[in-house]
Design an enzyme around this catalytic site. Structure first.
Site, PDB file in Angstrom:
ATOM      1  CG  ASP A 156      87.011  17.566  44.301  1.00 10.71           C
ATOM      2  OD1 ASP A 156      86.708  18.598  43.685  1.00 10.71           O
ATOM      3  OD2 ASP A 156      86.813  17.401  45.530  1.00 10.71           O
ATOM      4  CG  LEU A 157      93.040  19.527  45.389  1.00  8.02           C
ATOM      5  CD1 LEU A 157      93.639  20.867  45.779  1.00  8.02           C
ATOM      6  CD2 LEU A 157      94.120  18.458  45.376  1.00  8.02           C
TER       7      LEU A 157
ATOM      8  CG  ASP B 280      88.594  21.819  45.461  1.00  6.15           C
ATOM      9  OD1 ASP B 280      87.585  21.903  44.728  1.00  6.15           O
ATOM     10  OD2 ASP B 280      88.558  21.287  46.584  1.00  6.15           O
TER      11      ASP B 280
END
Length: 319
Positions: free
Chosen positions: A192-193, A235
């Site tokens: 996960d960004l 994202d």
């Protein structure tokens, strides 16, 4: 309709001793012109192979499909060499079975033409017999390249994320479910960004899309020898490894964390939190995903820009 009317016309004239042979020849010539136009429009031609000596006979359109000048002497061994290895194996199998059973077959085959063009042709064939013995194979060959390319594009859109080109959520769950069911031993990394929301809020969604594409490229490069790299939504990305050791998985996670740290613009730093889970006997895709998701959440709450590996109760997390 044109062919049937011509046959009737020829039949009625056959009884006429004063038949106008020139008019009949004109009718046949006209019919051939109609056939040639239809053949060219449909990109379909007629072929025949004599089984005694493997001699080939083609109409002009088949020559065109193989990018060979019409009238060029044909050598079957040179023609079949233009088929892809997989197509040639299937062609040989179907042809042998059809000759043995005195039947027919159809096949969509990939070829590389005499001029190096990649093309797909649809072959239909019927074995002709005389006195109960196969003597020739004949049929049609049609250019279906556009059809095959369209189907490949539809399949690509069904399996891949349109923005990043990575496998999409459907293909990810399909692959993960298959590996869990096979119990071959796989590991799931959820990525996960960190900081991506600020990119969208401050720099706009167009810049956000650019960042997602860059993330996909960096992730694919860092996830060496992965079984699958996927964008599962927003994202969030996922990487599946199959048959890798714990050391290899954690080394990959460290590479991913390092690769996904960069300045997205205006001083907005991106990073990645990674959660790792290993499949065990009885694991399902849903349970494995849940374990990796929990590990990823712990990576976020413990400072971000790091990986956390799920361990069964009683074990320590690795970071």
């Amino acid at each position: 309709m044109l062919l049937s009317s011509l046959v009737k016309k020829i039949g009625s004239r056959s009884d006429d001793r004063n038949i106008n042979r020139l008019e009949l020849a004109n009718d046949v010539h006209h019919l051939k012109q109609v056939f040639d136009r239809c053949s060219k429009a449909a990109r379909i031609g007629v072929w025949e192979c004599n089984l005694a000596d493997e001699r080939l006979s083609w109409t002009d359109m088949v020559y065109e499909l193989f990018d060979i000048e019409p009238g060029t002497p044909l050598v079957r061994s040179e023609i079949v060499a233009m088929y892809s290895p997989a197509a040639l194996l299937e062609l040989q199998r179907l042809r042998s079975d059809a000759i043995e059973q005195q039947g027919g077959f159809s096949l969509d085959a990939e070829i590389v033409t005499h001029k190096g063009n990649r093309r797909w042709i649809r072959i239909t064939a019927t074995v002709e017999c005389e006195d109960g013995r196969p003597v020739r194979v004949s049929g049609l060959k049609q250019d279906v390249t556009a059809e095959v390319m369209l189907l490949e594009e539809i399949r690509r859109r069904a399996d891949f994320d349109h923005l990043t080109g990575l496998a999409n959520r459907f293909r990810f769950h399909e692959r993960l479910g298959g590996l869990c069911a096979s119990e071959t031993g796989c590991a799931l990394l959820l990525v996960d960004l960190d900081g991506f929301k600020r990119v969208n809020d401050i720099l706009g969604h167009q810049t956000g899309d650019v960042c997602l594409v860059e993330t996909a490229n960096r992730l694919s490069a860092a996830a060496e020898n992965a079984d699958l790299v996927s964008r599962v939504g927003g994202d969030e990305f996922a990487v599946i490894y199959n048959g890798a050791s714990i050391h290899q998985i954690e080394a990959a996670a460290a590479r991913i964390v390092a690769a996904l740290q960069w300045d997205a613009g205006d001083g907005i730093m991106l990073g990645a939190s990674v959660g790792i889970a290993w499949a065990s006997p009885g694991s399902t895709s849903a349970s494995l995903y849940e374990e990796a998701d929990k590990a990823m959440y712990r990576a976020k709450t413990s400072g971000r820009n790091r990986f956390v590996a799920h361990r069964p109760a009683g074990d320590l997390d690795a970071a």
